[in-house]
Enzyme design. Structure first.
Site, PDB file in Angstrom:
ATOM      1  N   ASP A  74      24.197 -23.578   3.717  1.00 58.15           N
ATOM      2  CA  ASP A  74      23.299 -22.972   4.296  1.00 58.15           C
ATOM      3  C   ASP A  74      23.435 -21.293   4.337  1.00 58.15           C
ATOM      4  OD1 ASP A  74      20.999 -23.181   6.420  1.00 58.15           O
ATOM      5  OD2 ASP A  74      22.539 -22.149   7.685  1.00 58.15           O
TER       6      ASP A  74
ATOM      7  N   GLU B 100      21.022 -22.678  -0.492  1.00 60.33           N
ATOM      8  CA  GLU B 100      19.782 -21.947   0.271  1.00 60.33           C
ATOM      9  C   GLU B 100      19.987 -20.431   0.084  1.00 60.33           C
ATOM     10  OE1 GLU B 100      17.614 -21.443   4.222  1.00 60.33           O
ATOM     11  OE2 GLU B 100      19.708 -21.390   4.123  1.00 60.33           O
TER      12      GLU B 100
END
Length: 700
Positions: A383, A436
């Site tokens: 993330d 991401e």
């Protein structure tokens, strides 16, 4: 005190025992030993002379209420952590520090107990506190292992299932901290760590792991169903389901839906439900919301046995400020940077890991490997990678510090990402590290030896933003935004891309996918069917967040389950059927997945028909081809001619306007190619394009 063993235990004729709250103390087998309390302390001393005592003797003590207690003296055991382990940890080269630090039940010299160890180099003293010693830090002070910064203590009689924390004495007072390496913790809002026994789960996914290691994932279908365990479904009373309850429903659901993988929003322990798990405190501990660690193993095992891969979201970018966790762990900035220009995240109010610190690298790499090895996960989606890469991420002038070359790149984070990707994917072939990453940082999904970061896949945020922006325009205006559909092919092969329609796009006022679509109810469903068909036929692996498959009307709410009752309605049931058929078509047809990352797997037929808002392309793979035609207006296009590769019958394999999906059943079953030159090709077909719909045709 850095070494309580210098005072406690047996020293020649004298034996000293730590017994806070004791009124009297006795040594088992030596009733005539005379004990005295050292002035101003909880230490009792006896002269045992030349007596031969067991190496690990037993003490009896009576408290002020007259209750009797027995324990084996922990200060009779030698150091148990090896110098080699401590050296590797201090060099940032220990890939399994969780096997050294934390709490580990074991038997030492025939005595059962738990070895506790924690890294706290700036603490003046550390004690283990737990439910067996009344959370009293006087009972079990730990031994410091010299310059390693690690403290350890073997406590006889401690056992799996007990709760514990570390009490740290610092220059600013006492701190009570959960174990950073704990394998389990309490259900929030409680936050103690729990001693765990070795797993008793018997894995049944050996065939899956063997296939994974031998699999060429680049040329295999990867379609990811992203979900949040706490809100996918709930019990009738609104409480969380157990891991087993989730498995009983999720495995058959995803199998029927046809997705190849699930991606779980963070299952690591976290104190705040509203963080969705992205502000985690337990980097080695599955959340207790759904059960114990073996429950998560069961869920993953059953998914694997059903042929479904498992990806976990993992958050090495930042961590929360909760007092019981990593923040200023030993009274100093230990896991984070001390300077807020490096150590604080301005957007989320969290703290940023010090990626240049060796012990922090060991901690994070150990965490990544832990989920792959102890839980058999098939990949980690990292993330907020952009926030790691840039020192000036979300910062204005004067709010950040440049690197040693004067630039804004976080060089330590770059080195860490390359290393963790290399270690995980190198040690476990077939596993996927997924980024991401929302910027134009080059070569995110290219090998480190070629100058890349080493990820296997990268989310294509550009495709996602362009596609949603385009679909949210009224169809009458789409002709002016046609480049949103075509621009992505200019960079489609610069990375190994995943096309995400993720949780981030259905929260914080962005609206659910169905609610984003313009027009009346019929057009909204048609637009969403078209978007999903576009996603599943465009180059790149696929990701869809839960609820998108059947048309959740409202934004995702982590506090309640999806609106499954919508599947009682024809339109939602039709959208669900389309998603299922798209997922199976994508899996079954090599042209749609075999060359997602190679230009020869895609060929434009016509990308220039902005007037009619129509695009068409060929997908190639496995010696076959599929023709995809997308009509982004609610106008039926009769006699729409397209150049095709050759003669024969072009059979429609999927029509998103089918009545089975809630559409109007416009369009034929296929078309015969005619020797009519068109678009530079000697053959062409004349077909009817359904409104706001996709056609997928098999090339003969």
């Amino acid at each position: 005190m850095h070494d309580p063993f210098r005072l406690l235990g047996r020293h020649g004729h004298r034996l000293r025992a730590l017994c806070p709250g004791a009124a009297q103390v006795a040594l088992a087998g030596v009733p005539d030993a005379s004990w005295r309390r050292l002035p101003g302390s909880d230490v009792f001393e006896a002269d045992v002379g030349e007596r031969l005592l067991p190496a690990h003797y037993t003490l009896h003590w009576r408290d002020s209420a007259g209750n009797d207690h027995t324990y084996t003296d922990p200060y009779t055991f030698k150091p148990l952590l090896s110098d080699f382990d401590l050296h590797l940890f201090g060099q940032g080269r220990h890939w399994h520090p969780q096997n050294v630090l934390g709490a580990h039940p074991r038997q030492v010299d025939g005595v059962d107990g738990v070895l506790f160890a924690v890294w706290a180099p700036n603490a003046q003293g550390v004690s283990v506190v737990g439910d067996w010693n009344g959370w009293d830090g006087r009972w079990h002070p730990m031994r410091s292992r010299a310059d390693s910064g690690v403290w350890e203590l073997f406590i006889p009689g401690a056992r799996a299932g007990q709760l514990y924390k570390f009490e740290l004495r610092t220059a600013h007072g006492l701190l009570l901290k959960a174990d950073p390496y704990a394998r389990a913790g309490e259900m929030r809002p409680a936050n103690a760590s729990r001693v765990t026994a070795p797993s008793r789960h018997v894995w049944g996914d050996h065939a899956w792991l063997e296939r994974r290691a031998a699999n060429d994932w680049h040329r295999q279908p990867i379609s990811i169903y992203e979900l949040h365990l706490g809100s996918w479904r709930r019990r009738p009373d609104g409480s969380f389901q157990s891991y087993q309850e989730i498995a009983d429903q999720l495995v058959p659901y995803v199998s029927d839906l046809g997705f190849t993988h699930v991606e779980l929003l963070p299952v690591m322990e976290h104190p705040f439900d509203g963080s969705w798990g992205y502000q985690c405190t337990g980097y080695f501990a599955p959340t207790a919301r759904h059960g114990d660690p073996d429950g998560l193993r069961l869920l993953i095992d059953r998914l694997h046995q059903a042929g479904i891969g498992v990806i976990l979201d993992w958050v090495p970018a930042h961590f929360p400020r909760d007092d019981h966790a990593l923040a200023r762990f030993d009274g100093t900035a230990l896991y984070e940077h001390a300077d807020p220009r490096l150590g604080e995240h301005p957007d989320w109010g969290t703290l940023i890991f010090n990626f240049g610190r060796a012990e922090v690298k060991s901690f994070l790499i150990g965490s990544a490997l832990h989920w792959v090895e102890a839980f058999h996960v098939d990949g980690l989606r990292v993330d907020a990678v952009a926030s790691m890469l840039y020192l000036d991420y979300s910062r204005g002038p004067g709010q950040w510090l440049p690197n040693r070359h004067g630039g804004n790149e976080n060089l330590e984070a770059v080195e860490f990402l390359r290393e963790v990707c290399g270690v995980v994917q190198g040690q476990h072939p077939g596993t996927l590290m997924i980024a991401e990453e929302s910027t134009a940082w080059p070569q995110v999904s290219r090998p480190a030896w070629a100058g890349g970061l080493g990820f296997a896949l990268k989310w294509n945020m550009g495709w996602m933003h362009d596609s949603l922006d385009y679909l949210q325009h009224d169809p009458v205006h789409r002709t002016h935004h046609h480049e949103r559909l075509t621009f992505g092919m200019l960079y489609a092969y610069s990375e190994n891309f995943v096309l995400p329609l993720s949780h981030d796009e259905v929260v914080h006022g962005k609206r659910a996918l169905l609610d984003k679509m313009p027009g009346d109810t019929w057009q909204r469903f048609a637009n969403l069917r078209l978007l999903l068909a576009y996603q599943f036929t465009f180059p790149g692996k696929k990701l869809l967040f839960m609820g998108g498959e059947f048309g959740q009307w409202t934004e995702w709410n982590h506090d309640r389950a999806l609106d499954w009752h919508l599947l009682d309605h024809d339109r939602h049931r039709g959208l669900h059927a389309l998603t299922r058929d798209l997922a199976h078509l994508y899996r079954d047809q090599p042209p749609l997945h075999g060359h997602d990352f190679e230009p020869h797997g895609f060929e434009w037929v016509d990308c220039n028909d902005a007037t009619h808002s129509v695009i068409s392309y060929l997908r190639h793979g496995g010696g076959r081809s599929m023709l995809v035609v997308l009509n982004f207006t609610p106008v039926v296009r009769h006699g729409y001619r397209l150049g095709v590769p050759g003669p024969g019958w072009y059979a429609v394999r999927l029509n998103s306007d089918s009545g089975h999906y809630g559409g109007g059943n416009v369009g034929a079953a296929g078309a015969d190619a005619e020797p009519v030159p068109w678009m530079g090709r000697p053959w062409s077909v004349s077909i009817t394009l359904p409104p706001l719909a996709a056609l997928v045709l098999e090339v003969p």
